[in-house]
Design a protein around this motif. Structure first.
Motif, mmCIF file in Angstrom:
data_model
loop_
_atom_site.group_PDB
_atom_site.id
_atom_site.type_symbol
_atom_site.label_atom_id
_atom_site.label_comp_id
_atom_site.label_asym_id
_atom_site.label_seq_id
_atom_site.Cartn_x
_atom_site.Cartn_y
_atom_site.Cartn_z
ATOM 1 N N GLN A 1 -9.472 12.484 -16.038
ATOM 2 C CA GLN A 1 -9.123 11.698 -17.217
ATOM 3 C C GLN A 1 -9.995 10.450 -17.349
ATOM 4 O OE1 GLN A 1 -4.939 10.820 -17.277
ATOM 5 N NE2 GLN A 1 -4.330 12.955 -17.009
ATOM 6 N N HIS A 2 -10.381 9.868 -16.199
ATOM 7 C CA HIS A 2 -11.194 8.649 -16.218
ATOM 8 C C HIS A 2 -12.681 8.948 -16.022
ATOM 9 C CE1 HIS A 2 -7.861 5.601 -15.912
ATOM 10 N NE2 HIS A 2 -7.211 6.703 -15.592
ATOM 11 N N GLU A 3 -13.062 10.179 -16.263
ATOM 12 C CA GLU A 3 -14.431 10.588 -15.974
ATOM 13 C C GLU A 3 -15.454 9.783 -16.767
ATOM 14 O OE1 GLU A 3 -16.703 14.829 -15.236
ATOM 15 O OE2 GLU A 3 -15.122 14.713 -16.743
ATOM 16 N N LYS A 4 -15.152 9.424 -18.004
ATOM 17 C CA LYS A 4 -16.101 8.681 -18.824
ATOM 18 C C LYS A 4 -16.399 7.309 -18.237
ATOM 19 C CE LYS A 4 -14.887 10.910 -23.219
ATOM 20 N NZ LYS A 4 -14.368 10.694 -24.597
ATOM 21 N N GLN A 5 -15.381 6.680 -17.585
ATOM 22 C CA GLN A 5 -15.578 5.333 -17.043
ATOM 23 C C GLN A 5 -16.458 5.328 -15.800
ATOM 24 O OE1 GLN A 5 -12.741 6.501 -18.151
ATOM 25 N NE2 GLN A 5 -11.953 5.044 -19.664
ATOM 26 N N VAL B 1 0.868 -1.179 0.000
ATOM 27 C CA VAL B 1 0.000 0.000 0.000
ATOM 28 C C VAL B 1 0.905 1.229 0.000
ATOM 29 C CG1 VAL B 1 -1.885 1.201 1.153
ATOM 30 C CG2 VAL B 1 -1.725 -1.293 1.296
ATOM 31 N N MET B 2 0.737 2.093 -0.994
ATOM 32 C CA MET B 2 1.629 3.240 -1.159
ATOM 33 C C MET B 2 0.836 4.469 -1.572
ATOM 34 S SD MET B 2 4.347 1.138 -3.463
ATOM 35 C CE MET B 2 2.984 0.321 -4.272
ATOM 36 N N ASP B 3 1.450 5.603 -1.350
ATOM 37 C CA ASP B 3 0.868 6.855 -1.827
ATOM 38 C C ASP B 3 1.359 7.125 -3.242
ATOM 39 O OD1 ASP B 3 -0.702 9.061 -1.714
ATOM 40 O OD2 ASP B 3 0.182 9.875 0.116
ATOM 41 N N ARG B 4 0.697 8.036 -3.918
ATOM 42 C CA ARG B 4 1.108 8.367 -5.283
ATOM 43 C C ARG B 4 2.501 8.982 -5.262
ATOM 44 N NH1 ARG B 4 -2.648 12.481 -3.898
ATOM 45 N NH2 ARG B 4 -1.737 14.568 -3.964
ATOM 46 N N GLY B 5 3.211 8.824 -6.347
ATOM 47 C CA GLY B 5 4.554 9.369 -6.444
ATOM 48 C C GLY B 5 5.640 8.366 -6.140
ATOM 49 N N VAL C 1 -2.441 1.637 -4.672
ATOM 50 C CA VAL C 1 -1.729 2.903 -4.721
ATOM 51 C C VAL C 1 -2.700 4.018 -5.079
ATOM 52 C CG1 VAL C 1 -1.082 2.506 -7.140
ATOM 53 C CG2 VAL C 1 0.234 4.111 -5.762
ATOM 54 N N GLY C 2 -2.500 5.180 -4.497
ATOM 55 C CA GLY C 2 -3.292 6.347 -4.842
ATOM 56 C C GLY C 2 -2.792 6.969 -6.130
ATOM 57 N N THR C 3 -3.614 7.769 -6.742
ATOM 58 C CA THR C 3 -3.238 8.458 -7.974
ATOM 59 C C THR C 3 -3.509 9.950 -7.814
ATOM 60 O OG1 THR C 3 -5.427 8.161 -8.968
ATOM 61 C CG2 THR C 3 -3.813 6.441 -9.370
ATOM 62 N N ALA C 4 -2.909 10.723 -8.700
ATOM 63 C CA ALA C 4 -3.105 12.171 -8.658
ATOM 64 C C ALA C 4 -4.559 12.516 -8.983
ATOM 65 C CB ALA C 4 -2.166 12.850 -9.653
ATOM 66 N N LYS C 5 -5.027 13.664 -8.489
ATOM 67 C CA LYS C 5 -6.434 14.043 -8.686
ATOM 68 C C LYS C 5 -6.773 14.345 -10.138
ATOM 69 C CE LYS C 5 -8.105 15.547 -4.226
ATOM 70 N NZ LYS C 5 -8.857 16.575 -3.487
ATOM 71 N N ASN C 6 -5.753 14.712 -10.936
ATOM 72 C CA ASN C 6 -6.065 14.974 -12.336
ATOM 73 C C ASN C 6 -6.461 13.700 -13.075
ATOM 74 O OD1 ASN C 6 -3.621 13.676 -12.512
ATOM 75 N ND2 ASN C 6 -2.488 15.438 -13.293
ATOM 76 N N LEU D 1 -8.080 5.184 -6.415
ATOM 77 C CA LEU D 1 -7.120 4.138 -6.066
ATOM 78 C C LEU D 1 -7.051 3.134 -7.204
ATOM 79 C CD1 LEU D 1 -8.362 3.452 -2.423
ATOM 80 C CD2 LEU D 1 -6.843 5.268 -3.216
ATOM 81 N N ARG D 2 -5.892 2.544 -7.391
ATOM 82 C CA ARG D 2 -5.729 1.509 -8.400
ATOM 83 C C ARG D 2 -5.013 0.303 -7.789
ATOM 84 N NH1 ARG D 2 -1.267 4.133 -12.481
ATOM 85 N NH2 ARG D 2 -1.589 2.127 -13.540
ATOM 86 N N SER D 3 -5.433 -0.875 -8.232
ATOM 87 C CA SER D 3 -4.882 -2.111 -7.680
ATOM 88 C C SER D 3 -4.913 -3.184 -8.745
ATOM 89 C CB SER D 3 -5.695 -2.543 -6.450
ATOM 90 O OG SER D 3 -5.263 -3.813 -5.984
ATOM 91 N N ASN D 4 -4.016 -4.158 -8.599
ATOM 92 C CA ASN D 4 -4.046 -5.322 -9.480
ATOM 93 C C ASN D 4 -4.750 -6.504 -8.829
ATOM 94 O OD1 ASN D 4 -2.046 -5.771 -7.572
ATOM 95 N ND2 ASN D 4 -0.767 -6.970 -8.959
ATOM 96 N N LEU D 5 -5.463 -6.227 -7.739
ATOM 97 C CA LEU D 5 -6.225 -7.264 -7.048
ATOM 98 C C LEU D 5 -7.631 -7.278 -7.633
ATOM 99 C CD1 LEU D 5 -6.112 -9.368 -4.758
ATOM 100 C CD2 LEU D 5 -6.977 -7.604 -3.210
#
Length: 546
Positions: A326-330, A292-296, A317-322, A450-454
């Motif tokens: 970018q993923h607004e359509k999903q 578990v990590m923060d962005r960057g 892991v967290g991602t930047a707010k921008n 948040l993004r994960s490969n789980l």
């Protein structure tokens, strides 16, 4: 010091309470009195239940006896056996030393088996005192009252009962011995990690499958010409003027540290993760751990390696707010799922990853309030400038310092400045808030992507694990504010690294006590317990006339 008696009449009976009091001379020439120790009520014939006792050694009978104590102006009751009248005016308390909190710290040291661990790896030669006891002294000092080795030698050791707890004399606190101890511990750091992991597994059945990873920095005082790690870089301490080192730390969700590393002060966060992944696998073997990590911290290349099925590693892991935009359509048309009272999430998968968009109402209100507070402060300064209308150069000099204080809120204010050589008037100097941009930002406040490969992960579990990054932030706060990891004053690289290792040992004692308290006394904190036990003192000598 002297003994003070206080009389009190209660339930038709007279009671006397005694305290040890000292006089303190003030700068004004007057004297103030401070209560050093409260002794309670000394026995009399009206309150036999409150009798004070003393264990003495009978030299004639060669055995110990317990005697009841009575003040000199009270007769010994007929039913009192083995009693003694004491002349309280002749009582002297000499050299009171801290005992309670030192004893608890040493007890935790023994429960973790650190005395055995270091005794095996720091064998004694011709030295009068074992090196493991010198190291224990330094670790206990960092836990209770962080100080330099010279202050431990000159002052702190003499104010504590560590000589009795360690069963040593003043040789353990010799100045050169304390510094030479730092030269002997670093080579055993990796073995220490494995030892502590086994101890925490035995004591608390700790889970080491979810690992929290983050970095911080700690700064030096001095030129540090002999330490190649001391570099200037991004300072988390707000001290860009000082040389620093970067400390990377791995802890579990319960706060137990699993490993740490000291790196150059200009190390970039995104270059550290690959080495730690390999080190953890080499030390503890491969397992389906979640990082578990923060962005960057992770790069896209590292995340691609972690997604390799052969590696058996998961990440969150967290991602930047921008990225939210970018993923607004999903996620725009997906329904919200409630995972807590004030937390809602949306899930979607893309390119083999699970994305979790979380919205926290409490966090949203906090971020909005923080931004508006900075905006109000900035607008107040701009209005003051518009009223005074200084010259253009002076106006620019006043706007410059206002920008850092406003932070990102400065971007929501549109400022019209006068052209060069144009006079500053209410028409040439204007400003207004970009309300559309502010409303869009407030709409996304309190959102985390948040993004994960789980794949197929429970969103409530993923959110709770990400929030547990506060555990590692708490560890950094303890190391910096309570355990004295900063500033570092050692000039040599290996001694600076050993200083951090001793602060790490102190944190291990603290987190062990914290988890003990969670099991047996959930309402207490380690700091509160240590503060309460610090009132327990021991005295090397006491004279009593009888």
């Amino acid at each position: 010091m002297f003994l003070r008696a206080t009389n009190r009449r209660k339930d038709g009976k007279d009671h006397r309470y005694f305290s040890v009091v000292e006089n303190r001379r003030l700068s004004s020439g007057k004297t103030a009195q401070r209560t050093v120790l409260y002794l309670g009520e000394v026995n009399d014939k009206q309150a036999t239940a409150w009798r004070k006792t003393l264990e003495v050694f009978d030299e004639e009978q060669h055995c110990s006896r317990t005697l009841s104590l009575f003040p000199e102006d009270r007769e010994i009751p007929e039913d009192a056996v083995d009693s003694l009248q004491v002349r309280l005016s002749g009582l002297e308390l000499r050299r009171p030393r801290l005992f309670g909190n030192c004893w608890l710290a040493c007890e935790i040291w023994r429960q973790l088996g650190l005395d055995e661990f270091w005794r095996q790896r720091l064998p004694s030669g011709r030295e009068a005192v074992g090196w493991e006891k010198v190291l224990e002294l330094l670790a206990v000092n960092h836990l209770l009252d962080p100080a330099s080795e010279f202050r431990v030698h000159r002052q702190w050791f003499l104010s504590t009962a560590m000589d009795e707890l360690l069963n040593v004399n003043y040789a353990v606190a010799e100045k050169d011995r304390l510094y030479r101890c730092l030269d002997r511990v670093l080579e055993h750091k990796q073995e220490l990690f494995v030892w502590l992991r086994e101890k925490w597994a035995d004591l608390f059945h700790a889970d080491f499958e979810v690992l929290l990873y983050d970095l911080t920095s700690t700064y030096f005082e001095g030129a540090m010409e002999e330490n190649p790690k001391a570099r200037r870089g991004y300072s988390r301490d707000g001290r860009p003027d000082c040389l620093q080192v970067v400390v990377a730390l791995i802890v579990t969700t319960d706060g137990f540290p699993l490993a740490y590393e000291v790196m150059d002060g200009n190390t970039s966060d995104c270059t550290t993760l690959r080495g730690f992944l390999d080190k953890i696998e080499q030390t503890y073997g491969k397992a389906q751990r979640m990082w578990v990590m923060d962005r960057g911290i992770p790069t896209e290349a590292i995340l691609a390696e972690m997604r390799d099925p052969a590696r058996q590693v998961h990440y969150l892991v967290g991602t930047a707010k921008n990225k939210i935009k970018q993923h607004e359509k999903q996620w725009l048309d997906l329904p919200w799922q409630k995972v807590r009272d004030s937390v809602e999430v949306k899930l979607y998968e893309q390119d083999g990853e699970l994305y979790v968009l979380a919205k926290s109402a409490g966090r949203q209100a906090k971020e909005v309030a923080m931004r508006r507070k900075r905006l109000v402060r900035l607008l107040r300064k701009l209005r003051a400038m518009r009223r005074s209308l200084p010259g253009r150069d002076q106006l620019l000099l006043r706007i410059g310092p206002a920008k850092p204080g406003a932070g990102r809120a400065f971007g929501f204010v549109k400022i019209q400045l006068p052209e060069a050589r144009q006079p500053v008037t209410r028409e040439s100097f204007q400003f207004h808030v970009d309300k559309a941009k502010l409303a869009e930002a407030e709409l996304r406040d309190g959102h985390y992507l948040l993004r994960s490969n789980l794949a197929g992960g429970d969103p409530a579990v993923l959110w709770s694990r990400y929030v547990q990054l506060t555990q590692i932030e708490a560890a950094f706060r303890s190391l910096k504010s309570e355990l004295g990891i900063r500033p570092i004053r050692h000039q040599l690289e290996h001694r600076a690294d050993a200083h951090i290792l001793i602060a790490f040992l102190a944190y291990c004692l603290q987190v062990t006590l914290k988890n003990r308290l969670m099991m047996h006394a959930p309402g207490l904190t380690p700091a509160a317990v240590m503060e309460a036990l610090a009132t327990i003192h021991t005295s090397c000598t006491a004279n009593v006339e009888h």
